[in-house]
Design an enzyme around this catalytic site. Structure first.
Site, PDB file in Angstrom:
ATOM      1  N   GLY A   1       0.716  -1.237  -0.014  1.00 52.44           N
ATOM      2  CA  GLY A   1      -0.109   0.083   0.096  1.00 52.44           C
ATOM      3  C   GLY A   1       0.652   1.237   0.081  1.00 52.44           C
ATOM      4  O   GLY A   1       2.143   1.179  -0.565  1.00 52.44           O
ATOM      5  N   ARG A   2       0.255   2.208   0.762  1.00 55.43           N
ATOM      6  CA  ARG A   2       1.228   3.469   0.806  1.00 55.43           C
ATOM      7  C   ARG A   2       2.513   3.235   1.358  1.00 55.43           C
ATOM      8  O   ARG A   2       3.519   3.767   0.726  1.00 55.43           O
ATOM      9  CB  ARG A   2       0.152   4.640   1.360  1.00 55.43           C
ATOM     10  CG  ARG A   2      -0.957   5.218   0.567  1.00 55.43           C
ATOM     11  CD  ARG A   2      -1.958   6.027   1.727  1.00 55.43           C
ATOM     12  NE  ARG A   2      -2.490   4.893   2.529  1.00 55.43           N
ATOM     13  CZ  ARG A   2      -3.707   4.966   2.672  1.00 55.43           C
ATOM     14  NH1 ARG A   2      -4.438   5.431   1.828  1.00 55.43           N
ATOM     15  NH2 ARG A   2      -4.046   3.920   3.775  1.00 55.43           N
ATOM     16  N   ILE A   3       2.616   2.839   2.400  1.00 54.28           N
ATOM     17  CA  ILE A   3       3.811   2.832   3.208  1.00 54.28           C
ATOM     18  C   ILE A   3       4.826   1.555   2.484  1.00 54.28           C
ATOM     19  O   ILE A   3       5.964   1.954   2.275  1.00 54.28           O
ATOM     20  CB  ILE A   3       3.626   2.558   4.713  1.00 54.28           C
ATOM     21  CG1 ILE A   3       2.990   3.759   5.216  1.00 54.28           C
ATOM     22  CG2 ILE A   3       4.941   2.182   5.296  1.00 54.28           C
ATOM     23  CD1 ILE A   3       2.455   3.477   6.692  1.00 54.28           C
TER      24      ILE A   3
ATOM     25  N   THR B   1       7.071  -2.505  11.288  1.00 51.80           N
ATOM     26  CA  THR B   1       6.620  -0.998  11.281  1.00 51.80           C
ATOM     27  C   THR B   1       4.922  -0.966  11.246  1.00 51.80           C
ATOM     28  O   THR B   1       4.604   0.079  10.920  1.00 51.80           O
ATOM     29  CB  THR B   1       7.184  -0.130  10.822  1.00 51.80           C
ATOM     30  OG1 THR B   1       7.137  -0.645   9.344  1.00 51.80           O
ATOM     31  CG2 THR B   1       8.582  -0.103  10.992  1.00 51.80           C
TER      32      THR B   1
ATOM     33  N   GLU C   1       1.050  -2.811  23.802  1.00 51.93           N
ATOM     34  CA  GLU C   1       1.779  -1.688  23.838  1.00 51.93           C
ATOM     35  C   GLU C   1       1.294  -0.910  25.109  1.00 51.93           C
ATOM     36  O   GLU C   1       0.248  -0.970  25.440  1.00 51.93           O
ATOM     37  CB  GLU C   1       1.876  -0.914  22.763  1.00 51.93           C
ATOM     38  CG  GLU C   1       2.243  -1.538  21.469  1.00 51.93           C
ATOM     39  CD  GLU C   1       2.420  -0.626  20.163  1.00 51.93           C
ATOM     40  OE1 GLU C   1       1.976   0.332  20.271  1.00 51.93           O
ATOM     41  OE2 GLU C   1       2.993  -1.256  19.221  1.00 51.93           O
TER      42      GLU C   1
ATOM     43  N   HIS D   1       7.088   2.390  19.038  1.00 50.82           N
ATOM     44  CA  HIS D   1       6.104   3.008  17.905  1.00 50.82           C
ATOM     45  C   HIS D   1       6.401   4.303  17.624  1.00 50.82           C
ATOM     46  O   HIS D   1       5.399   5.132  17.604  1.00 50.82           O
ATOM     47  CB  HIS D   1       4.549   2.705  18.731  1.00 50.82           C
ATOM     48  CG  HIS D   1       3.607   2.346  17.714  1.00 50.82           C
ATOM     49  ND1 HIS D   1       2.602   1.814  17.879  1.00 50.82           N
ATOM     50  CD2 HIS D   1       3.351   3.043  16.419  1.00 50.82           C
ATOM     51  CE1 HIS D   1       1.489   1.819  16.662  1.00 50.82           C
ATOM     52  NE2 HIS D   1       2.150   2.679  15.962  1.00 50.82           N
TER      53      HIS D   1
HETATM   54  P1  NAP Z   1      -2.486   1.037   2.860  1.00 53.73           P
HETATM   55  O1  NAP Z   1      -2.077   1.827   2.079  1.00 53.73           O
HETATM   56  O2  NAP Z   1      -3.976   0.621   2.994  1.00 53.73           O
HETATM   57  O3  NAP Z   1      -1.912  -0.281   2.817  1.00 53.73           O
HETATM   58  C1  NAP Z   1      -2.069  -1.597   3.298  1.00 53.73           C
HETATM   59  C2  NAP Z   1      -1.841  -2.658   2.249  1.00 53.73           C
HETATM   60  O4  NAP Z   1      -1.858  -3.931   2.612  1.00 53.73           O
HETATM   61  C3  NAP Z   1      -2.750  -2.622   0.892  1.00 53.73           C
HETATM   62  O5  NAP Z   1      -2.203  -2.470  -0.221  1.00 53.73           O
HETATM   63  C4  NAP Z   1      -3.760  -3.605   1.141  1.00 53.73           C
HETATM   64  O6  NAP Z   1      -4.230  -4.175   0.012  1.00 53.73           O
HETATM   65  C5  NAP Z   1      -2.609  -4.981   1.624  1.00 53.73           C
HETATM   66  N1  NAP Z   1      -3.222  -5.953   2.495  1.00 53.73           N
HETATM   67  C6  NAP Z   1      -4.318  -5.838   3.311  1.00 53.73           C
HETATM   68  N2  NAP Z   1      -4.544  -6.996   3.611  1.00 53.73           N
HETATM   69  C7  NAP Z   1      -3.344  -7.926   3.082  1.00 53.73           C
HETATM   70  C8  NAP Z   1      -2.934  -9.240   2.855  1.00 53.73           C
HETATM   71  N3  NAP Z   1      -3.528 -10.160   3.776  1.00 53.73           N
HETATM   72  N4  NAP Z   1      -2.016  -9.792   2.219  1.00 53.73           N
HETATM   73  C9  NAP Z   1      -1.256  -8.862   1.458  1.00 53.73           C
HETATM   74  N5  NAP Z   1      -1.680  -7.445   1.673  1.00 53.73           N
HETATM   75  C10 NAP Z   1      -2.659  -7.076   2.272  1.00 53.73           C
HETATM   76  O7  NAP Z   1      -2.107   1.236   4.523  1.00 53.73           O
HETATM   77  P2  NAP Z   1      -0.424   2.167   4.685  1.00 53.73           P
HETATM   78  O8  NAP Z   1      -0.905   3.638   4.912  1.00 53.73           O
HETATM   79  O9  NAP Z   1       0.547   1.603   3.967  1.00 53.73           O
HETATM   80  O10 NAP Z   1      -0.467   1.869   6.309  1.00 53.73           O
HETATM   81  C11 NAP Z   1      -0.031   0.221   6.679  1.00 53.73           C
HETATM   82  C12 NAP Z   1      -0.277   0.238   8.139  1.00 53.73           C
HETATM   83  O11 NAP Z   1       1.074   0.453   8.686  1.00 53.73           O
HETATM   84  C13 NAP Z   1      -1.340   0.670   8.930  1.00 53.73           C
HETATM   85  O12 NAP Z   1      -2.731   0.169   8.908  1.00 53.73           O
HETATM   86  C14 NAP Z   1      -0.858   0.775  10.376  1.00 53.73           C
HETATM   87  O13 NAP Z   1      -1.231  -0.336  11.030  1.00 53.73           O
HETATM   88  C15 NAP Z   1       0.728   0.875  10.073  1.00 53.73           C
HETATM   89  N6  NAP Z   1       1.290   1.917  10.367  1.00 53.73           N
HETATM   90  C16 NAP Z   1       2.161   2.207  11.507  1.00 53.73           C
HETATM   91  C17 NAP Z   1       2.936   3.173  11.750  1.00 53.73           C
HETATM   92  C18 NAP Z   1       4.082   3.268  12.904  1.00 53.73           C
HETATM   93  O14 NAP Z   1       3.924   4.339  13.607  1.00 53.73           O
HETATM   94  N7  NAP Z   1       4.674   2.209  12.968  1.00 53.73           N
HETATM   95  C19 NAP Z   1       2.831   4.276  10.990  1.00 53.73           C
HETATM   96  C20 NAP Z   1       1.835   4.292  10.100  1.00 53.73           C
HETATM   97  C21 NAP Z   1       1.234   3.227   9.707  1.00 53.73           C
HETATM   98  P3  NAP Z   1      -5.785  -3.869  -0.165  1.00 53.73           P
HETATM   99  O15 NAP Z   1      -5.785  -2.174  -0.625  1.00 53.73           O
HETATM  100  O16 NAP Z   1      -6.119  -4.567  -1.344  1.00 53.73           O
HETATM  101  O17 NAP Z   1      -6.838  -4.089   0.964  1.00 53.73           O
HETATM  102  C1  GLV Z   2       0.464   4.440  13.263  1.00 56.24           C
HETATM  103  O1  GLV Z   2       0.825   3.405  13.915  1.00 56.24           O
HETATM  104  C2  GLV Z   2      -0.642   4.812  12.492  1.00 56.24           C
HETATM  105  O2  GLV Z   2      -1.351   3.704  12.304  1.00 56.24           O
HETATM  106  O3  GLV Z   2      -0.726   5.825  12.159  1.00 56.24           O
END
Ligand code: NAP
Ligand code: GLV
Length: 333
Positions: A161-163, A235, A266, A285
């Site tokens: 996805g985005r990240i 992450t 956490e 985190h």
């Molecule tokens: P996003 O753009 O929605 O990306 C998630 C990706 O995962 C999408 O491409 C989704 O596909 C795919 N996906 C979902 N289920 C899957 C599976 N079972 N197998 C393979 N791919 C799968 O979200 P994002 O903005 O990148 O953020 C991702 C996650 O990072 C967040 O949900 C959050 O939990 C975490 N995060 C953590 C921090 C931190 O501080 N550590 C910061 C920001 C985010 P589809 O679009 O087809 O559903």
């Molecule tokens: C951080 O973990 C977020 O989901 O923005």
């Protein structure tokens, strides 16, 4: 963004956020700022929410079905995070309560942190610094403080996805190729099924949301199929990983190391067996923790809240089924 003050709209803020965004919210709503202790205890949250129209909360605030059921006026929950696994989305949708998140603005910061902890892990930066501080650096040794290189290795992305895309885009800078687990997401990388993916990746990096489908996806069987000596980076969310199975894989040396920004429950401290493990680099985190990003997240959450409270479809609506739900706007005559 939204002009004017939604008449009489009451909003609860569970923790201080960037002051500019907070002032904008205070100008346009009747704002209650929870004074602490932090995080807001569940009983206080339920009591405070009874009279609120809107909530701006953190990823560590559990917004359960019980809390939502006791909030008869609540129209919108704006989470200060892109992940929203802390919110019972089914209950919110059932009640017509709109949920929003803060995507995009934290993508680069989280990708940077992913690379920061991966690089620090493979090069042993944290233990090397500790050795210096402890007076263990006696001379330049050709066999001292050896880490592993990343050039020529393969990064396996779970969740493009985005990240995941932002992390993958940086791989070439370190001479790494990229493979992706499964067919979801956008990007010009080879897509592999689980067996082939795990047999190929030298580093597996997790970027999927925590859902019922992804919970504990990194289990004993997943870890057993990773390459001997591979590294894991998380992450995304701690709940993606079976922590006991990861500990076992680190203890046997099957995995060379893990960089973990997130944990199942956490916060953790130095007593946590993974956080304290010599093959683990643990951070609290901090994926989105830059001054710029946290300000942008607060602005985005406030935009979403004000839009919903004034009857505009919020930019980052998570549960489209709930729209407009309780947010139906009746202008005051
Ligand atoms: P996003 O753009 O929605 O990306 C998630 C990706 O995962 C999408 O491409 C989704 O596909 C795919 N996906 C979902 N289920 C899957 C599976 N079972 N197998 C393979 N791919 C799968 O979200 P994002 O903005 O990148 O953020 C991702 C996650 O990072 C967040 O949900 C959050 O939990 C975490 N995060 C953590 C921090 C931190 O501080 N550590 C910061 C920001 C985010 P589809 O679009 O087809 O559903
Ligand atoms: C951080 O973990 C977020 O989901 O923005």
């Amino acid at each position: 963004m939204t002009r004017g003050r939604p008449p009489g709209m009451r909003v609860l803020l569970t923790h201080p956020v960037d002051s500019r965004a907070r002032m904008r919210l205070a100008e346009r709503t009747n704002l209650t700022r929870w004074p602490g202790p932090y995080p807001i205890p569940a009983d206080d949250l339920a009591r405070e929410l009874f009279t609120q129209d809107g909530l701006l909360c953190l990823l560590g605030d559990p917004i359960s079905s019980a809390v939502l059921d006791q909030s008869p006026q609540l129209r919108v929950v704006a989470n200060l995070a892109v992940g929203y696994d802390n919110i019972d989305l089914v209950a919110a949708s059932r009640l017509g309560i709109v949920v929003t998140n803060t995507p995009d603005v934290l993508t680069e910061a989280t990708a940077e942190l992913t690379w920061a902890i991966l690089l620090a892990l493979v090069r042993g930066v944290v233990p090397a610094r500790q050795a210096l501080l402890d007076g263990q650096w006696r001379y330049w040794s050709p066999t001292g403080f050896l880490g592993r290189g990343l050039g020529g290795k393969t990064l396996g992305v779970v969740g493009l996805g985005r990240i995941g895309q932002a992390v993958a885009a940086r791989a070439a800078a370190f001479g790494m190729s990229v493979v992706v687990l499964g067919s979801r997401g956008q990007g010009p990388y080879p897509r592999l099924e689980r067996e082939a993916f795990l047999a190929t990746a030298d580093v597996v990096s997790l970027h999927v949301p925590l859902t019922t489908d992804t919970r504990r996806m990194v289990d004993e069987s997943f870890l057993a199929r990773m390459k001997p000596g591979a590294f894991l980076v998380n992450t995304a969310r701690g709940g993606l990983v079976d922590e006991d199975a990861l500990l076992a894989a680190l203890n046997t040396g099957r995995l060379a190391g893990a960089a973990l920004d997130v944990f199942d429950r956490e916060p953790v401290d130095g007593q946590h067996p993974l956080a304290a493990h010599p093959r683990v680099l643990a951070t609290p985190h901090i994926g989105s923790a830059t001054v710029e990003t946290r300000a942008a997240m607060a602005e985005r959450a406030v935009d979403n809240l004000l839009m919903a409270l004034t009857g505009q479809r919020p930019r980052d609506l998570v549960n489209a089924a709930a729209w407009p739900g309780r947010c139906r706007y009746t202008p005051v005559k």
